[in-house]
Design an enzyme around this catalytic site. Sequence first.
Site, PDB file in Angstrom:
ATOM      1  N   ASP A  17      73.647  55.170  32.918  1.00  0.00           N
ATOM      2  CA  ASP A  17      73.888  53.876  32.313  1.00  0.00           C
ATOM      3  C   ASP A  17      74.240  54.159  30.756  1.00  0.00           C
ATOM      4  OD1 ASP A  17      72.934  51.436  33.965  1.00  0.00           O
ATOM      5  OD2 ASP A  17      71.459  52.851  34.098  1.00  0.00           O
ATOM      6  N   ASN A  47      77.604  55.360  36.671  1.00  0.00           N
ATOM      7  CA  ASN A  47      77.111  56.191  38.374  1.00  0.00           C
ATOM      8  C   ASN A  47      77.311  57.009  37.953  1.00  0.00           C
ATOM      9  OD1 ASN A  47      75.617  54.686  40.194  1.00  0.00           O
ATOM     10  ND2 ASN A  47      77.769  53.695  40.195  1.00  0.00           N
ATOM     11  N   ASP A  52      77.189  50.575  33.685  1.00  0.00           N
ATOM     12  CA  ASP A  52      76.636  51.522  34.626  1.00  0.00           C
ATOM     13  C   ASP A  52      77.711  52.049  35.875  1.00  0.00           C
ATOM     14  OD1 ASP A  52      75.332  52.640  37.347  1.00  0.00           O
ATOM     15  OD2 ASP A  52      75.031  51.370  37.867  1.00  0.00           O
ATOM     16  N   ASN A  76      72.562  47.049  34.822  1.00  0.00           N
ATOM     17  CA  ASN A  76      72.675  46.690  35.722  1.00  0.00           C
ATOM     18  C   ASN A  76      71.393  45.854  36.596  1.00  0.00           C
ATOM     19  OD1 ASN A  76      72.368  47.074  38.931  1.00  0.00           O
ATOM     20  ND2 ASN A  76      73.637  48.734  38.851  1.00  0.00           N
ATOM     21  N   GLU A 112      76.179  44.242  38.516  1.00  0.00           N
ATOM     22  CA  GLU A 112      75.927  43.632  40.096  1.00  0.00           C
ATOM     23  C   GLU A 112      75.202  42.859  39.885  1.00  0.00           C
ATOM     24  OE1 GLU A 112      75.095  46.517  43.034  1.00  0.00           O
ATOM     25  OE2 GLU A 112      73.230  48.065  41.357  1.00  0.00           O
TER      26      GLU A 112
END
Length: 257
Positions: free
Chosen positions: A217, A148, A146, A7, A34
Amino acid sequence: MIIATWNVNSVLARLPLVLRWLEEARPDVVCLQEVKCADERFPAAEFAAAGYGSAVNGQPTYNGVAILSRHEIEDVRRGMAGDEEGAHARVISAAIRGVQVINVYVPNGQAVGTDKYRFKLEWLARLRAHLDDEYFADDDVLICGDFNVAPEDRDVHDPDLWRGRILFSKKEREAIEELRGWGFTDTFRLHNPGGGHFSWWDYRQGSFRRNTGLRIDHVWVSEPLAARCKRSWIDREPRGWERPSDHTPVLAEFAKA
């Protein structure tokens, strides 16, 4: 073949760092999250000069995912089945040297109990359904990105502090376990059973220096790829560079079939 996920928190802002890392690490495939730019602004020419082709599912300002590869990128697919017009750019997949590579940027969720939290859980359920419909567990399938979510206590610097909070709540961990139940193995845990290994550190409070991070990740693979996984590791070095992303690359290496 070495496949990495990172990311980058804006590919345009981090371009010098990404190019530096590509030159030093020389992975075969890199999945970026991102990227935060539309397809037409993605720095494909700069990556091509470094030896990498690219496929992008971009979005201005927010989200965005991309795949870089030193090998031919085939059968590129953007998003998931059933995505509505204007859906978040959070998924891109492609076939690379016989491996189905799926790059995801899972929603953050903001805070437990919010509409964004519910959206995150629903999105993860849709991703699992998408995998069920589109892929077979006895093929070479790799999902990374990612997520999260920190799956276990050993993936969090202070589990008691984080328990019940976003990125480590019970429902998020249950959703990620449902995703793994498709037939995935966590490559990092194949080779690194201990705690204290993180891929994200908050920009505040000296988190990187103090190593108060989370492992959110991941590189997960189907059984045939798990059997060929030689090693998996987190490259902390780019997180210590000037103006870094708050994430750092995670890599896995695979033997030939």
